[in-house]
Design a protein around this motif. Structure first.
Motif, PDB file in Angstrom:
ATOM      1  N   ASP A  28      -9.048  -0.464  -0.350  1.00 19.62           N
ATOM      2  CA  ASP A  28     -10.131  -1.433  -0.513  1.00 19.62           C
ATOM      3  C   ASP A  28      -9.592  -2.775  -1.012  1.00 19.62           C
ATOM      4  N   LEU A  29      -8.692  -2.726  -2.002  1.00 19.26           N
ATOM      5  CA  LEU A  29      -8.154  -3.950  -2.597  1.00 19.26           C
ATOM      6  C   LEU A  29      -7.333  -4.749  -1.598  1.00 19.26           C
TER       7      LEU A  29
ATOM      8  N   TYR B  37       0.837  -1.201   0.000  1.00 19.44           N
ATOM      9  CA  TYR B  37       0.000   0.000   0.000  1.00 19.44           C
ATOM     10  C   TYR B  37       0.876   1.257   0.000  1.00 19.44           C
TER      11      TYR B  37
ATOM     12  N   SER C 272      -9.450  -6.044   1.348  1.00 18.14           N
ATOM     13  CA  SER C 272     -10.306  -7.174   0.987  1.00 18.14           C
ATOM     14  C   SER C 272      -9.498  -8.461   0.881  1.00 18.14           C
ATOM     15  N   PHE C 273      -8.298  -8.345   0.323  1.00 13.42           N
ATOM     16  CA  PHE C 273      -7.410  -9.516   0.228  1.00 13.42           C
ATOM     17  C   PHE C 273      -7.084 -10.054   1.620  1.00 13.42           C
TER      18      PHE C 273
ATOM     19  N   ALA D  15      -8.837   3.148  -3.535  1.00 13.14           N
ATOM     20  CA  ALA D  15      -8.957   1.878  -4.265  1.00 13.14           C
ATOM     21  C   ALA D  15      -7.957   0.850  -3.744  1.00 13.14           C
ATOM     22  N   SER D  16      -6.714   1.289  -3.467  1.00 13.43           N
ATOM     23  CA  SER D  16      -5.697   0.379  -2.933  1.00 13.43           C
ATOM     24  C   SER D  16      -6.057  -0.087  -1.530  1.00 13.43           C
TER      25      SER D  16
ATOM     26  N   ARG E 195     -19.832  -7.043  -5.419  1.00 10.83           N
ATOM     27  CA  ARG E 195     -19.230  -5.783  -5.874  1.00 10.83           C
ATOM     28  C   ARG E 195     -19.735  -5.391  -7.265  1.00 10.83           C
TER      29      ARG E 195
END
Length: 266
Positions: free
Chosen positions: A71-72, A39, A75-76, A68-69, A188
């Protein structure tokens, strides 16, 4: 009788808190905070590149990239930890000594969930600090819409953990990961699911509607675009999104606890 009920609830709360603390420590030991490394690299690298390009929209692009990062990577981490911390304990039988104590399986599931949410909240807070530092270096600062968007991301991660925990209880780690990814991706892109019949004429019309209602709608938590342009996020919207997350996660945890009660541990 009232004292007995209060005492029973207090004992349950202590057991859940102990399991949650243990789950939080497990998540930290698994180096869940390592998601901060990519991140930070993405955000810092993006800031350097945008400074060189100077297209006049650097701050907006950077905010979009940061959210966006967040969230990505969040979530991972939610799927990996949500699946791993339960299925691994079951498969390695390390959960057996805990369940042999006066701890119900519902308390075990709830404690794991709360511990994972706490770990993800820590990660998200640290990401928020990194974003604030990078924005400050770019001559900008945090705003209420950005905080609102971050709250929406946290709600999405909470629901992702609930999904991952549910599947981790009813199946093995490989299938739990696959099912969790499918459900989260479907949620999503709920609009695509709802309009499935338009692009796939052979699909029964009732199926897209059923999937749209049944799948968790992660678009209820997506305020990234709104916050990037500085538009305010209504408080009522955040409250309704929080209630939706709480109800849906509560249903998943109830189903997970019921399934875990019936699960034979061998």
């Amino acid at each position: 009788q009232r004292r007995g009920l209060v005492g029973s609830l207090s004992a349950r709360a202590r057991r859940v808190r102990a399991i949650a603390a243990n789950a939080w420590l497990q998540a930290i030991r698994q180096r869940s905070v390592l998601v901060l490394v990519p991140y930070t690299i993405v955000l810092s690298g993006g800031a350097l590149i945008l400074r060189q390009i100077s297209v006049g929209q650097e701050i907006k692009i950077l905010k979009d990239l940061a959210l966006a990062s967040m969230d990505l990577f969040g979530s991972f981490a939610a799927i990996v930890m949500g699946v791993d911390l339960v299925t691994r304990e079951i498969e390695r039988k390390s959960a057996y000594p805990i369940l042999a104590r006066p701890v119900s399986r519902g308390e075990f599931v709830l404690g794991k969930f709360l511990g994972l949410v706490a770990a993800l909240s820590l990660n998200l807070t640290l990401m928020l600090v990194i974003m604030a530092l990078v924005l400050s270096a770019m001559g900008d600062s945090m705003s209420a819409p950005l905080l609102g968007a971050t709250w929406g991301i946290l709600l999405g991660l909470v629901l992702t953990v609930a999904v991952a925990l549910f599947f981790s209880v009813i199946t093995n780690s490989v299938l739990a990961s696959a099912f969790s990814i499918i459900v989260v991706m479907g949620g999503r892109f709920s609009d695509v699911v709802r309009n499935m019949a338009d692009v796939m004429p052979g699909v029964p019309k009732a199926l897209p509607r059923l999937l749209y209602v049944a799948l968790p709608n992660f678009q209820n938590f997506d305020y990234k675009l709104t916050s990037v342009y500085g538009d305010p996020i209504a408080f009522d919207t955040l409250v309704l999104a929080t209630l939706y997350c709480a109800v849906y996660a509560g249903i998943l945890l109830t189903l997970a606890a019921a399934a875990f009660e019936r699960k034979e541990l061998v």
